[in-house]
Design a protein around this motif. Structure first.
Motif, PDB file in Angstrom:
ATOM      1  N   ILE A   1      28.876   2.012  -7.928  1.00  0.00           N
ATOM      2  CA  ILE A   1      27.493   2.413  -7.702  1.00  0.00           C
ATOM      3  C   ILE A   1      26.678   0.905  -7.502  1.00  0.00           C
ATOM      4  O   ILE A   1      26.665   0.292  -7.944  1.00  0.00           O
ATOM      5  N   TYR A   2      25.723   1.232  -6.098  1.00  0.00           N
ATOM      6  CA  TYR A   2      24.823   0.131  -5.841  1.00  0.00           C
ATOM      7  C   TYR A   2      23.400   0.906  -6.249  1.00  0.00           C
ATOM      8  O   TYR A   2      23.046   1.784  -5.808  1.00  0.00           O
ATOM      9  N   ILE A   3      22.531  -0.226  -7.171  1.00  0.00           N
ATOM     10  CA  ILE A   3      21.153   0.258  -7.089  1.00  0.00           C
ATOM     11  C   ILE A   3      20.233  -0.853  -6.765  1.00  0.00           C
ATOM     12  O   ILE A   3      20.379  -2.075  -7.006  1.00  0.00           O
ATOM     13  N   SER A   4      19.335  -0.186  -5.849  1.00  0.00           N
ATOM     14  CA  SER A   4      18.270  -1.292  -5.406  1.00  0.00           C
ATOM     15  C   SER A   4      17.143  -1.050  -5.921  1.00  0.00           C
ATOM     16  O   SER A   4      16.439   0.242  -5.797  1.00  0.00           O
ATOM     17  N   ALA A   5      16.210  -2.150  -6.440  1.00  0.00           N
ATOM     18  CA  ALA A   5      15.096  -1.849  -7.428  1.00  0.00           C
ATOM     19  C   ALA A   5      13.784  -2.463  -6.970  1.00  0.00           C
ATOM     20  O   ALA A   5      14.069  -3.701  -6.476  1.00  0.00           O
ATOM     21  N   ASP A   6      12.770  -2.007  -6.592  1.00  0.00           N
ATOM     22  CA  ASP A   6      11.641  -2.518  -6.533  1.00  0.00           C
ATOM     23  C   ASP A   6      10.638  -2.160  -7.463  1.00  0.00           C
ATOM     24  O   ASP A   6      10.892  -1.631  -8.485  1.00  0.00           O
ATOM     25  N   ILE A   7       9.299  -2.509  -7.437  1.00  0.00           N
ATOM     26  CA  ILE A   7       8.197  -2.593  -8.271  1.00  0.00           C
ATOM     27  C   ILE A   7       7.140  -1.675  -7.942  1.00  0.00           C
ATOM     28  O   ILE A   7       6.513  -0.909  -8.909  1.00  0.00           O
ATOM     29  N   GLU A   8       6.870  -1.485  -6.777  1.00  0.00           N
ATOM     30  CA  GLU A   8       5.551  -0.912  -6.699  1.00  0.00           C
ATOM     31  C   GLU A   8       5.586   0.685  -6.536  1.00  0.00           C
ATOM     32  O   GLU A   8       4.822   1.217  -6.543  1.00  0.00           O
ATOM     33  N   GLY A   9       6.973   0.887  -6.729  1.00  0.00           N
ATOM     34  CA  GLY A   9       6.999   2.624  -6.913  1.00  0.00           C
ATOM     35  C   GLY A   9       7.327   2.731  -8.387  1.00  0.00           C
ATOM     36  O   GLY A   9       7.827   3.956  -8.765  1.00  0.00           O
ATOM     37  N   VAL A  10       7.213   1.881  -9.490  1.00  0.00           N
ATOM     38  CA  VAL A  10       7.424   2.276 -10.962  1.00  0.00           C
ATOM     39  C   VAL A  10       6.312   2.875 -11.356  1.00  0.00           C
ATOM     40  O   VAL A  10       5.009   2.480 -10.936  1.00  0.00           O
ATOM     41  N   THR A  11       6.372   3.637 -12.306  1.00  0.00           N
ATOM     42  CA  THR A  11       5.312   4.385 -13.001  1.00  0.00           C
ATOM     43  C   THR A  11       4.348   3.467 -13.321  1.00  0.00           C
ATOM     44  O   THR A  11       4.832   2.226 -14.145  1.00  0.00           O
TER      45      THR A  11
ATOM     46  N   LYS B   1       4.493 -12.463 -10.596  1.00  0.00           N
ATOM     47  CA  LYS B   1       4.938 -13.253 -11.566  1.00  0.00           C
ATOM     48  C   LYS B   1       3.803 -14.052 -12.305  1.00  0.00           C
ATOM     49  O   LYS B   1       3.837 -14.300 -13.526  1.00  0.00           O
ATOM     50  N   SER B   2       2.998 -14.627 -11.478  1.00  0.00           N
ATOM     51  CA  SER B   2       1.881 -15.521 -11.873  1.00  0.00           C
ATOM     52  C   SER B   2       0.791 -14.766 -12.655  1.00  0.00           C
ATOM     53  O   SER B   2      -0.130 -15.506 -13.246  1.00  0.00           O
ATOM     54  N   GLU B   3       0.641 -13.377 -12.616  1.00  0.00           N
ATOM     55  CA  GLU B   3      -0.431 -12.886 -13.234  1.00  0.00           C
ATOM     56  C   GLU B   3      -0.329 -12.452 -14.581  1.00  0.00           C
ATOM     57  O   GLU B   3       0.864 -11.899 -15.014  1.00  0.00           O
ATOM     58  N   ALA B   4      -1.183 -12.085 -15.401  1.00  0.00           N
ATOM     59  CA  ALA B   4      -1.101 -11.769 -16.867  1.00  0.00           C
ATOM     60  C   ALA B   4      -0.536 -10.544 -16.998  1.00  0.00           C
ATOM     61  O   ALA B   4      -0.047  -9.992 -18.124  1.00  0.00           O
ATOM     62  N   ASP B   5      -0.779  -9.545 -16.066  1.00  0.00           N
ATOM     63  CA  ASP B   5      -0.489  -8.144 -16.267  1.00  0.00           C
ATOM     64  C   ASP B   5       0.978  -7.945 -15.736  1.00  0.00           C
ATOM     65  O   ASP B   5       1.395  -6.775 -16.048  1.00  0.00           O
TER      66      ASP B   5
ATOM     67  N   ASN C   1      12.770 -10.485 -11.303  1.00  0.00           N
ATOM     68  CA  ASN C   1      12.081  -9.576 -12.378  1.00  0.00           C
ATOM     69  C   ASN C   1      12.907  -8.873 -13.363  1.00  0.00           C
ATOM     70  O   ASN C   1      12.244  -8.529 -14.511  1.00  0.00           O
ATOM     71  N   ILE C   2      14.320  -8.410 -13.221  1.00  0.00           N
ATOM     72  CA  ILE C   2      14.895  -7.632 -14.154  1.00  0.00           C
ATOM     73  C   ILE C   2      15.537  -8.419 -15.047  1.00  0.00           C
ATOM     74  O   ILE C   2      16.118  -9.728 -14.777  1.00  0.00           O
TER      75      ILE C   2
END
Length: 265
Positions: free
Chosen positions: A3-13, A23-27, A65-66
């Motif tokens: 299985i292949y998983i492609s992951a982004d962040i802008e669609g994370v809850t 990455k440079s931001e505190a949040d 990121n992961i």
């Protein structure tokens, strides 16, 4: 099963502001952790369905990121960018049984996510055959070209609705909905449960249900934010100007479209 998983962040809850993606931001750390957990949930669902080999592409920003330590031992994690034209599905090939998208978001030019964009924020939008082109669609077409079924996607509601128009059998989990510069998100723990169960369900079905038909020809349109970028794009063979901000490129070969995108944005 591979299985292949492609992951982004802008669609994370929960992810709502650009600071939460950088990455440079505190949040950032809190939401990178949730991205990791959503990928972990997808891996667990795949394993429950019989997967014994899982490749994960960290496909956001620097692609660093992961946290691999939180993923199952059967995973391989692709970090960074090789420069390959498959980009967010680097290393995908015919040996994979299925493709899963986690944390994906709506296309540039749409209003379904405050962070809507396609590939980068230096362009206003891309269209393919007059429809807004999302990162999901271009990479799903690559998968279809390779005969790898796309079985599952999690992300914002607008994108999930787009997915159903492409193939209603693809299992989707909408973890949030955009309202202007705000989001309405489901609970992070509920997102993990739904992703885990959704991936497992998708992989236990007949994989032939997930076929995506490729168009017979492709008409790519890109609208830049700076007219100088549109002028520069005209150096690419076959690119034509629509106006001072927009260019077009046509081909019957998907790989020519994919290659053009990599050089034009």
């Amino acid at each position: 099963m591979k299985i292949y998983i492609s992951a982004d962040i802008e669609g994370v809850t929960g992810v709502t502001h650009w600071n939460e993606t950088e990455k440079s931001e505190a949040d950032y750390k809190e939401f990178a952790h949730q991205m990791t957990l959503e990928v972990k949930a997808a891996c667990e669902g795949a394993i429950n369905a019989g997967a014994d080999e899982i490749w994960v592409k960290d496909a956001h920003d620097s692609a660093r990121n992961i946290d691999h330590n939180l993923l199952p031992k059967s995973t391989k994690l692709i970090r960074g960018w090789s420069g390959h034209m498959f980009s967010m599905v680097q290393e995908l090939d015919e040996t994979f049984d299925a493709l899963v998208f986690i944390g994906y978001h709506s296309a540039g030019g749409t209003n379904d996510n405050p962070l809507s964009h396609t590939m980068n924020t230096n362009i206003d939008y891309m269209k393919l055959n007059r429809e807004y082109l999302s990162e999901f669609l271009i990479h799903s077409y690559i998968a279809s070209y390779l005969k790898v079924p796309v079985v599952f996607l999690s992300g914002d509601l607008g994108l999930c609705n787009e997915v159903k128009k492409i193939n209603e059998n693809i299992v989707t989990v909408a973890v949030k909905e955009g309202r202007g510069n705000s989001t309405i998100s489901i609970h992070p723990q509920l997102a993990l449960e739904l992703i885990r169960d959704g991936v497992e369900t998708s992989l236990k079905r007949d994989l032939s249900l997930y076929k995506i038909e490729l168009p017979e020809e492709f008409n790519l349109e890109i609208k830049y934010r700076q007219h100088a970028d549109a002028l520069k794009a005209l150096n690419y063979k076959g690119v034509e100007a629509i106006d001072s901000m927009r260019v077009s490129f046509k081909s019957k070969d998907l790989m020519e479209i994919v290659r053009a995108i990599r050089f034009l944005i």
